[in-house]
Design a protein around this motif. Structure first.
Motif, short mmCIF file in Angstrom:
data_model
loop_
_atom_site.label_atom_id
_atom_site.label_comp_id
_atom_site.label_asym_id
_atom_site.label_seq_id
_atom_site.Cartn_x
_atom_site.Cartn_y
_atom_site.Cartn_z
N ARG A 4 -2.11 20.32 22.38
CA ARG A 4 -3.31 19.58 22.79
C ARG A 4 -3.47 19.56 24.31
O ARG A 4 -4.57 19.44 24.81
N ARG A 25 -7.89 22.17 19.47
CA ARG A 25 -7.17 20.89 19.44
C ARG A 25 -6.20 20.87 18.27
O ARG A 25 -6.47 21.44 17.22
N GLN A 26 -5.12 20.14 18.47
CA GLN A 26 -4.12 19.93 17.43
C GLN A 26 -3.90 18.43 17.32
O GLN A 26 -3.78 17.75 18.33
N ARG A 27 -3.88 17.91 16.09
CA ARG A 27 -3.64 16.49 15.87
C ARG A 27 -2.60 16.34 14.76
O ARG A 27 -2.68 16.99 13.74
N ARG A 28 -1.63 15.48 15.00
CA ARG A 28 -0.57 15.23 14.02
C ARG A 28 -0.77 13.84 13.44
O ARG A 28 -1.19 12.92 14.13
N GLY A 29 -0.47 13.69 12.16
CA GLY A 29 -0.59 12.39 11.52
C GLY A 29 0.61 12.10 10.63
O GLY A 29 1.08 12.97 9.91
N LYS A 64 -3.48 18.84 11.82
CA LYS A 64 -4.85 19.35 11.80
C LYS A 64 -5.04 20.21 13.04
O LYS A 64 -4.76 19.78 14.16
#
Length: 122
Positions: A4, A25-29, A64
């Motif tokens: 990110r 973009r990279q998003r971790r959950g 994501k």
């Protein structure tokens, strides 16, 4: 350096009516779910129904990745496109739930470990 932080916004040339900008973009959950089902014992057509084990404890890890493009069309309106992919890894730590129906144990057991994939665009 995380992905990110590497997502740079680029515009070229800034004065052009068809300027384009892109971003990745990279998003971790992470998520913990602890649902619980509980009900009073009852009789249905002569058979006793009771809750045996209504606890579940699910761990979900997800990532994501998305790519967005923004540009100015020939008519001067701003246009956007967004493409993304989601991957989830789920683990049921308590391995399902169960109930008793006329002294028979009815168990709901999905796979303890599961993987999910999805893609989308707008």
């Amino acid at each position: 350096m995380p992905l990110r932080d590497l997502a740079a916004l680029r515009c070229w040339p800034p004065s052009s009516p068809t300027a384009t900008a892109t971003a990745t973009r990279q998003r971790r959950g992470d998520q913990l779910d602890w649902p619980q089902v509980c009900f009073d014992t009852f009789t249905d057509h002569g058979a006793n129904v009771s809750c045996d084990n209504g606890n579940s404890f699910v761990l979900r890890l997800g990532v994501k990745l998305g790519h967005e493009t923004k540009w100015t069309a020939g008519n001067g309106r701003i246009r956007r496109s967004h493409v993304y992919g989601i991957t989830n890894l789920c683990y049921d730590c308590l391995h399902g739930t169960s109930a008793r129906l006329a002294d028979i144990c009815v168990v709901s057991t999905d796979l303890a470990l599961g993987v999910g994939f999805s893609v989308g665009a707008r």
